[in-house]
Design a protein around this motif. Structure first.
Motif, PDB file in Angstrom:
ATOM      1  N   ARG A  61      12.182  10.514   0.419  1.00  0.00           N
ATOM      2  CA  ARG A  61      10.757  10.395   0.678  1.00  0.00           C
ATOM      3  C   ARG A  61      10.183   9.329  -0.246  1.00  0.00           C
ATOM      4  O   ARG A  61       9.748   9.632  -1.365  1.00  0.00           O
ATOM      5  N   PRO A  62      10.174   8.081   0.169  1.00  0.00           N
ATOM      6  CA  PRO A  62       9.670   7.020  -0.703  1.00  0.00           C
ATOM      7  C   PRO A  62       8.182   7.211  -0.988  1.00  0.00           C
ATOM      8  O   PRO A  62       7.410   7.607  -0.110  1.00  0.00           O
ATOM      9  N   VAL A  63       7.782   6.948  -2.230  1.00  0.00           N
ATOM     10  CA  VAL A  63       6.373   7.031  -2.626  1.00  0.00           C
ATOM     11  C   VAL A  63       5.680   5.761  -2.151  1.00  0.00           C
ATOM     12  O   VAL A  63       6.033   4.652  -2.559  1.00  0.00           O
ATOM     13  N   LEU A  64       4.705   5.915  -1.269  1.00  0.00           N
ATOM     14  CA  LEU A  64       4.019   4.776  -0.677  1.00  0.00           C
ATOM     15  C   LEU A  64       2.767   4.371  -1.430  1.00  0.00           C
ATOM     16  O   LEU A  64       2.330   3.223  -1.357  1.00  0.00           O
ATOM     17  N   VAL A 124       1.261  15.686  -6.049  1.00  0.00           N
ATOM     18  CA  VAL A 124       1.997  15.031  -4.974  1.00  0.00           C
ATOM     19  C   VAL A 124       1.436  15.499  -3.637  1.00  0.00           C
ATOM     20  O   VAL A 124       1.197  16.693  -3.432  1.00  0.00           O
ATOM     21  N   GLU A 125       1.213  14.555  -2.737  1.00  0.00           N
ATOM     22  CA  GLU A 125       0.799  14.906  -1.377  1.00  0.00           C
ATOM     23  C   GLU A 125       1.842  14.342  -0.419  1.00  0.00           C
ATOM     24  O   GLU A 125       1.952  13.125  -0.238  1.00  0.00           O
ATOM     25  N   HIS A 126       2.631  15.263   0.156  1.00  0.00           N
ATOM     26  CA  HIS A 126       3.592  14.888   1.180  1.00  0.00           C
ATOM     27  C   HIS A 126       2.900  14.993   2.532  1.00  0.00           C
ATOM     28  O   HIS A 126       2.449  16.071   2.917  1.00  0.00           O
ATOM     29  N   PHE A 179      11.345  32.555   2.922  1.00  0.00           N
ATOM     30  CA  PHE A 179      10.194  31.716   2.609  1.00  0.00           C
ATOM     31  C   PHE A 179      10.567  30.684   1.542  1.00  0.00           C
ATOM     32  O   PHE A 179      10.157  29.522   1.619  1.00  0.00           O
ATOM     33  N   GLY A 180      11.344  31.119   0.548  1.00  0.00           N
ATOM     34  CA  GLY A 180      11.775  30.211  -0.509  1.00  0.00           C
ATOM     35  C   GLY A 180      12.591  29.044   0.011  1.00  0.00           C
ATOM     36  O   GLY A 180      12.468  27.913  -0.477  1.00  0.00           O
ATOM     37  N   LEU A 181      13.436  29.295   1.003  1.00  0.00           N
ATOM     38  CA  LEU A 181      14.239  28.218   1.589  1.00  0.00           C
ATOM     39  C   LEU A 181      13.344  27.199   2.300  1.00  0.00           C
ATOM     40  O   LEU A 181      13.540  25.980   2.173  1.00  0.00           O
ATOM     41  N   GLU A 182      12.361  27.698   3.050  1.00  0.00           N
ATOM     42  CA  GLU A 182      11.434  26.799   3.740  1.00  0.00           C
ATOM     43  C   GLU A 182      10.573  26.027   2.739  1.00  0.00           C
ATOM     44  O   GLU A 182      10.268  24.848   2.944  1.00  0.00           O
ATOM     45  N   LEU A 183      10.198  26.703   1.673  1.00  0.00           N
ATOM     46  CA  LEU A 183       9.417  26.056   0.622  1.00  0.00           C
ATOM     47  C   LEU A 183      10.196  24.901  -0.006  1.00  0.00           C
ATOM     48  O   LEU A 183       9.668  23.794  -0.185  1.00  0.00           O
ATOM     49  N   GLY A 228      11.063  19.855  -2.196  1.00  0.00           N
ATOM     50  CA  GLY A 228      12.090  18.985  -2.762  1.00  0.00           C
ATOM     51  C   GLY A 228      12.648  19.579  -4.047  1.00  0.00           C
ATOM     52  O   GLY A 228      12.226  20.642  -4.510  1.00  0.00           O
ATOM     53  N   LYS A 229      13.597  18.866  -4.659  1.00  0.00           N
ATOM     54  CA  LYS A 229      14.283  19.383  -5.845  1.00  0.00           C
ATOM     55  C   LYS A 229      13.975  18.583  -7.103  1.00  0.00           C
ATOM     56  O   LYS A 229      14.654  18.716  -8.116  1.00  0.00           O
TER      57      LYS A 229
END
Length: 425
Positions: A110-113, A224-226, A265-269, A274-275
Motif C-alpha cells: 500500500r504505497p503512501v500517496l 493513517v487513512e487507508h 474479527f481479528g483476522l479481518e482487522l 496491516g502488520k
C-alpha cells in the motif's frame, strides 16, 4: 386528554436534582455532551447569564465512554480559553503526521500517496485524539463550578414559544422559562422536529465500526487513512501503543463483522490494518454507527437554535464532525455574549440570524466536500482510482496546497470565532 405540552411526566433516574431549578433562565441547553457543555461554559464564563443544561444521561455514565475523538488545533485553543485543556491534555495524544493510501483489500503493498507532517500554527499539532470520557468530565465539572445548573437524567419533552420567552416542559414534571432554547440533542434531535425545522438527509448504506486496538510497536503520533473500495479505514493514535479505529464498510458487511467472534474479527482487522505495528489485540468495545448526511435547512427558529449534530451530521471521512460542533459553539457563544453586552434580547430572531449566517455556508461546504470524497474513494472503479491517485500525488508535491489542507483540518481558515483563536469573549 392532556396535550404533551402540559402533561406532568414522572421523574426518572436516581440523580433527581429537579428541585434545584430556577423558575426561569436566560439560556437552556438540551444536551450535555461536549457541545452542549462547552456552550454553557463559554456563555456563563463570559456573560454571567443564567444557564441550565438538561441531559438525559447521567454524567458518571458519560465519563465512562471509552471512545476517542479527533479535536482540531483550533478547538484545543477554545478548550484552553475555557480553562479545561490542562485537565484534558494528560489523556490527549497529538497527531503529528498523517499518511494516506489508496488500495484494494487484497493488495500486498500500500504505497503512501500523501503525507501531512508538521503542525498547524505556532508548532501546534494539527489535531489531538482525546478520550470522550475525559473531555465530557472536564467540561461538566467546569460548567458546574462556573455556576451552570445541570439537570442530569432528564430531558426537555416539549416547549412553547410565547412572545418574549419560551416555556419548557421537562421530563421531571417541572416547567422552566427561558429567553433562548438551544438544541444540542444529537443528529436525531427531537427538539429540531418539534421546532418544525426540516432536514436534507442522505443514507450512505455504510456503517462506521469504532473500536480500540493495542499494537506491539509505537505509532509515533502518526494517523493513517487507508482508502479501500468499501470505504475509508482510519487508524488514529492514542496514548501508549494503542490506536482508535474508524472502519467504514457497506451495511451488510459491517453487520457481519460486528457479529463475528473475536478471533475471526481479528483476522479481518489485520487484513485492513496491516502488520506495520506488529501484533494487534482488540481492547475497546466494538460498536457500529450508520453513516449518512443530515443537514438542517435552518439553524434557528423563534427563540430556538441548533448546534452540533442536531444541526448537521456529515461523513467521518475528514474527521470534522465534532470540530464543526465546536465551531458552532464558538460562533453562537460570541453572538449571545455580544448581544447581552449590548442589552439586546439573546433570543431575538435577528440576533440568532447572525449565528446562522456565520455557520450555514461553512457547514454545507464541509458536508458536500465529505460527501464528494466518500463517493470518489468508496468505489471499485479503476478509472476513478487512477484519477484520485494522480490527484493525491500532485497535492503531495505542492507544499503550499498541503499547508492549506493542514490549516483547514486544524480549523484556522475562514472567519474564525474568537474562542477558536484562543481569545476570550
Amino acid at each position: 386528554m392532556n396535550s404533551p405540552r402540559h402533561a406532568k411526566a414522572e421523574p426518572v433516574g436516581a440523580n433527581d436534582n429537579a428541585s434545584c431549578l430556577k423558575e426561569s433562565y436566560d439560556l437552556v441547553i438540551a444536551g450535555g455532551g461536549y457541545v452542549g457543555l462547552s456552550l454553557a461554559l463559554a456563555v456563563r464564563q463570559a456573560s454571567g447569564l443564567s444557564v441550565l443544561v438538561v441531559e438525559p444521561q447521567v454524567m458518571e455514565r458519560m465519563r465512562k465512554d471509552e471512545r476517542a475523538s479527533a479535536v482540531a488545533s483550533a478547538a484545543t485553543r477554545m478548550l484552553q480559553s475555557l480553562g479545561v485543556w490542562d485537565t484534558i491534555a494528560p489523556d490527549a495524544e497529538p497527531i503529528r503526521k498523517m499518511e494516506v493510501t489508496d488500495s484494494k483489500l487484497k493488495d500486498i503493498v500500500r504505497p503512501v500517496l500523501l503525507t501531512f507532517e508538521g503542525g498547524a500554527k505556532d508548532g501546534e499539532p494539527f489535531a489531538y485524539m482525546v478520550p470522550n470520557g475525559a473531555m465530557v468530565g472536564a467540561l461538566g465539572d467546569a460548567a458546574k463550578a462556573a455556576g451552570v445548573d445541570v439537570l442530569e437524567g432528564h430531558s426537555v419533552k416539549d416547549f412553547i414559544v410565547d412572545g418574549s420567552a419560551v416555556s419548557l416542559f421537562l421530563q421531571s414534571g417541572e416547567t422552566v422559562g427561558a429567553k433562548l432554547l438551544v438544541a444540542a440533542d444529537g443528529v436525531r434531535s427531537r427538539l429540531r422536529d418539534l421546532a418544525g425545522i426540516h432536514v436534507n438527509r442522505f443514507d450512505y448504506d455504510q456503517i462506521g465500526i469504532v473500536t480500540t486496538v493495542e499494537h506491539e510497536r509505537p505509532h509515533e503520533g502518526c494517523a493513517v487513512e487507508h482508502f479501500l473500495p468499501a470505504g475509508p479505514f482510519a487508524i488514529l493514535p492514542l496514548k501508549g501503543n494503542r490506536s482508535s479505529l474508524v472502519w467504514n464498510e457497506r451495511t451488510d458487511d459491517a453487520k457481519r463483522l460486528l457479529s463475528m467472534d473475536d478471533f475471526t474479527f481479528g483476522l479481518e482487522l489485520e487484513r485492513r490494518f496491516g502488520k506495520q505495528l506488529g501484533a494487534l489485540e482488540e481492547k475497546g468495545p466494538r460498536k457500529g454507527f450508520p453513516l449518512g448526511m443530515v443537514l438542517a435547512r435552518s439553524y434557528v427558529a423563534s427563540r430556538f437554535a441548533l448546534v452540533g449534530d442536531a444541526a448537521h451530521g456529515i461523513h467521518p471521512i475528514a474527521g470534522q464532525g465534532l470540530n464543526l460542533g465546536f465551531k458552532d459553539v464558538a460562533s453562537l457563544a460570541e453572538v449571545i455574549v455580544e448581544a447581552a453586552r449590548l442589552g439586546q434580547d439573546i433570543g431575538a430572531f435577528d440576533v440568532l440570524e447572525r449565528y446562522e449566517r456565520w455557520r450555514r455556508f461553512d457547514v454545507t461546504q464541509m458536508g458536500v466536500t465529505c460527501d464528494l470524497l466518500n463517493r470518489l474513494f468508496s468505489n471499485k472503479s479503476e478509472v476513478l482510482r487512477h484519477v484520485r491517485d494522480f490527484g493525491l500525488g500532485m497535492v503531495d508535491r505542492l507544499p503550499g496546497l498541503k499547508r492549506m489542507f493542514i490549516e483547514e483540518a486544524a480549523g484556522h481558515r475562514g472567519e474564525v470565532p474568537k474562542l477558536l483563536r484562543g481569545e476570550g469573549l
